[in-house]
Write a protein that holds these residues in place. Sequence first.
Motif, mmCIF file in Angstrom:
data_model
loop_
_atom_site.group_PDB
_atom_site.id
_atom_site.type_symbol
_atom_site.label_atom_id
_atom_site.label_comp_id
_atom_site.label_asym_id
_atom_site.label_seq_id
_atom_site.Cartn_x
_atom_site.Cartn_y
_atom_site.Cartn_z
ATOM 1 N N TYR A 32 0.810 -1.215 0.000
ATOM 2 C CA TYR A 32 0.000 0.000 0.000
ATOM 3 C C TYR A 32 0.846 1.270 0.000
ATOM 4 O O TYR A 32 1.901 1.323 0.648
ATOM 5 N N ALA A 33 0.342 2.265 -0.724
ATOM 6 C CA ALA A 33 0.915 3.596 -0.594
ATOM 7 C C ALA A 33 0.628 4.127 0.810
ATOM 8 O O ALA A 33 -0.303 3.671 1.484
ATOM 9 N N MET A 34 1.452 5.082 1.222
ATOM 10 C CA MET A 34 1.286 5.698 2.537
ATOM 11 C C MET A 34 1.391 7.213 2.397
ATOM 12 O O MET A 34 2.084 7.720 1.503
ATOM 13 N N SER A 35 0.751 7.921 3.290
ATOM 14 C CA SER A 35 0.732 9.382 3.227
ATOM 15 C C SER A 35 0.961 10.001 4.597
ATOM 16 O O SER A 35 0.764 9.348 5.628
ATOM 17 N N TRP A 36 1.376 11.239 4.560
ATOM 18 C CA TRP A 36 1.399 12.090 5.763
ATOM 19 C C TRP A 36 0.394 13.222 5.547
ATOM 20 O O TRP A 36 0.361 13.840 4.479
ATOM 21 N N GLY A 55 8.024 2.520 -2.883
ATOM 22 C CA GLY A 55 8.914 3.589 -2.463
ATOM 23 C C GLY A 55 9.582 4.349 -3.601
ATOM 24 O O GLY A 55 10.353 5.274 -3.360
ATOM 25 N N GLY A 56 9.271 3.985 -4.831
ATOM 26 C CA GLY A 56 9.952 4.613 -5.947
ATOM 27 C C GLY A 56 9.322 5.880 -6.468
ATOM 28 O O GLY A 56 9.905 6.575 -7.312
ATOM 29 N N SER A 57 8.146 6.217 -5.971
ATOM 30 C CA SER A 57 7.447 7.420 -6.420
ATOM 31 C C SER A 57 6.910 8.181 -5.219
ATOM 32 O O SER A 57 6.326 7.578 -4.311
ATOM 33 N N ILE A 70 9.829 12.150 2.186
ATOM 34 C CA ILE A 70 9.110 10.959 2.643
ATOM 35 C C ILE A 70 9.879 9.726 2.205
ATOM 36 O O ILE A 70 10.461 9.690 1.117
ATOM 37 N N SER A 71 9.896 8.708 3.052
ATOM 38 C CA SER A 71 10.551 7.454 2.702
ATOM 39 C C SER A 71 9.899 6.320 3.478
ATOM 40 O O SER A 71 9.098 6.563 4.383
ATOM 41 N N ARG A 72 10.235 5.108 3.103
ATOM 42 C CA ARG A 72 9.664 3.958 3.795
ATOM 43 C C ARG A 72 10.668 2.818 3.812
ATOM 44 O O ARG A 72 11.517 2.702 2.925
ATOM 45 N N ALA A 102 -1.958 0.597 -3.956
ATOM 46 C CA ALA A 102 -0.498 0.717 -4.055
ATOM 47 C C ALA A 102 -0.068 2.132 -4.441
ATOM 48 O O ALA A 102 1.071 2.532 -4.170
ATOM 49 N N GLY A 103 -0.932 2.858 -5.088
ATOM 50 C CA GLY A 103 -0.720 4.263 -5.392
ATOM 51 C C GLY A 103 -1.600 5.116 -4.513
ATOM 52 O O GLY A 103 -2.474 4.604 -3.814
ATOM 53 N N TRP A 104 -1.411 6.429 -4.552
ATOM 54 C CA TRP A 104 -2.150 7.286 -3.626
ATOM 55 C C TRP A 104 -3.348 7.992 -4.265
ATOM 56 O O TRP A 104 -3.957 8.846 -3.657
#
Length: 121
Positions: A32-36, A55-57, A70-72, A102-104
């Motif tokens: 999954y994508a993640m956000s702040w 983590g590539g985008s 941002i990183s993971r 997987a994308g936001w």
Amino acid sequence: EVQLVESGGGLVQPGGSLRLSCAASGFTFSSYAMSWVRQAPGKGLEWVSAINSGGGSTSYVDSVKGRFTISRDNAKNTLYLQMNSLKPEDTAVYYCAKDKTAGWAYGMDYWGKGTLVTVSS
């Protein structure tokens, strides 16, 4: 049960740095994508940044571009937000959020309880 636990907030002087962390559990983090997202005192929620599942985008709101990263770490199920050159207007509660895919592009479905960042001299 999905759990998102933020840490790393605190009081910092203008121009300083902080690194926020978000420990995730209860789902396959790497899928999954993640956000702040942040909420300044007396204001509404503002999306800050997102990162795709691999983590590539990444993407950022204009006000933090060039200052936040941002990183993971999918091996550690942890999301990060490195914040440099902090400004008083960055003062807010920062929330980690799980995106629906997987994308936001399709929004978020779970949020942590937040960590307070205060930028003040």
